[in-house]
Motif scaffolding. Structure first.
Motif, PDB file in Angstrom:
ATOM      1  N   LEU A 127       0.816  -1.206   0.000  1.00 41.82           N
ATOM      2  CA  LEU A 127       0.000   0.000   0.000  1.00 41.82           C
ATOM      3  C   LEU A 127       0.854   1.261   0.000  1.00 41.82           C
ATOM      4  N   PRO A 142      -0.992  -3.039  -6.198  1.00 45.00           N
ATOM      5  CA  PRO A 142      -1.906  -4.158  -5.964  1.00 45.00           C
ATOM      6  C   PRO A 142      -1.138  -5.462  -5.743  1.00 45.00           C
ATOM      7  N   TRP A 158      -6.765  -3.297  -4.181  1.00 43.36           N
ATOM      8  CA  TRP A 158      -5.397  -3.619  -3.767  1.00 43.36           C
ATOM      9  C   TRP A 158      -5.200  -5.118  -3.621  1.00 43.36           C
TER      10      TRP A 158
END
Length: 278
Positions: free
Chosen positions: A181, A186, A256
């Protein structure tokens, strides 16, 4: 009225039936995949995951495949060319960095190979490439992640395996989620996520739950501290996890945590149904 499949679960499970511990023969796995796709829960499936060495045995599959490159960066172009000649729809490419002594340089070699494949027309720029960076989160690990993030390659996290040491702790997995993150990268997960909630498996290993991972990703993205993310991954109470899921925007978390590979499709489905999430 047609069934409306919840978007949060769409393409969540990549069908990895040919991998351990399922180890289905390729022909059986392909037949089962077609049955899964034609079923009412077909939207749960993402890609069919296979090794590059399996490609010659695939014919007439109309659904997207993810090709796991079993060699190094120099072995990317060949399987992609074969997949194109076979008329397969390429839904993703997966590979692992192999040079543990110099992960950043290995990442740069992968980036160069991916860019070369794109330039040759073997790989669309919007086809996700998931790269597994092995080992602990050392400075080298983080620099390798930087190299991959710079060209928008995705990460791949190993969340289990056939031996207990292959299962990362809650702290280790939380750190990997944070690292992804931080780089707006992702990621997908592989191995060990057959069930929704964290539990001790029959193999004696501590298995992560895919719903825990999805919640942890949401919380981390919303700014939760590391210890809170660890606690979310560690929660073994199904009622607690489901209540937290009901209060969270898990669809946003899928931006994500894109999917996880599982040799079982029915086990994740059964958990979603039993927990009242489908």
């Amino acid at each position: 009225m047609p069934r409306v499949w919840p978007s949060v679960w769409t393409a969540l499970v990549d069908d990895a039936a040919v991998f351990p511990p399922g180890d289905l023969p390729l022909a059986e796995a392909l037949a089962a995949h077609r049955e899964h796709r034609a079923s009412p829960y077909g939207d749960l499936l993402g890609t069919f995951v296979l090794r590059d060495t399996d490609l010659p045995g695939v014919r007439g599959l109309e659904h997207p495949v993810s090709v796991v490159v079993t060699g190094g960066a120099g072995q990317i172009a060949g399987p992609l060319g074969l997949a194109a000649r076979l008329g397969l729809s390429l839904g993703g490419v997966e590979l692992a960095l192999r040079d543990l002594d110099d992960l950043p340089q290995n990442a740069r070699r992968v980036v160069a190979a991916v860019e070369a494949a794109q330039a040759e027309g073997l790989l669309d720029e919007d086809t996700p490439v998931h790269v597994e960076v092995p080992g602990d989160l050392t400075a080298g690990w983080l620099r390798a992640a930087d190299e991959l993030a710079a060209v928008e390659l995705h990460l791949k996290f190993r969340t289990g395996g056939t031996e207990t040491h292959q299962f990362p702790s809650e702290d280790q997995l939380a750190s990997r989620i944070d690292a992804a993150l931080d780089r707006e990268t992702p990621f997908k997960a592989t191995a060990g996520l057959h069930h929704a909630v964290r539990h001790t498996g029959a193999d004696g290993a501590e298995h992560h739950g895919f719903l825990n991972v999805l919640l942890a990703t949401r919380h981390a993205f919303d700014g939760a501290g590391h210890e809170d993310v660890v606690a979310t991954l560690a929660d073994r109470d199904p009622a607690s996890v489901v209540a937290a899921a009901a209060a969270a925007d898990l669809t946003g978390a899928r931006r994500w945590f894109t999917s996880f590979g599982s040799c079982s499709v029915r086990e994740p489905l059964a958990d979603l149904q039993q927990l009242g999430l489908l």
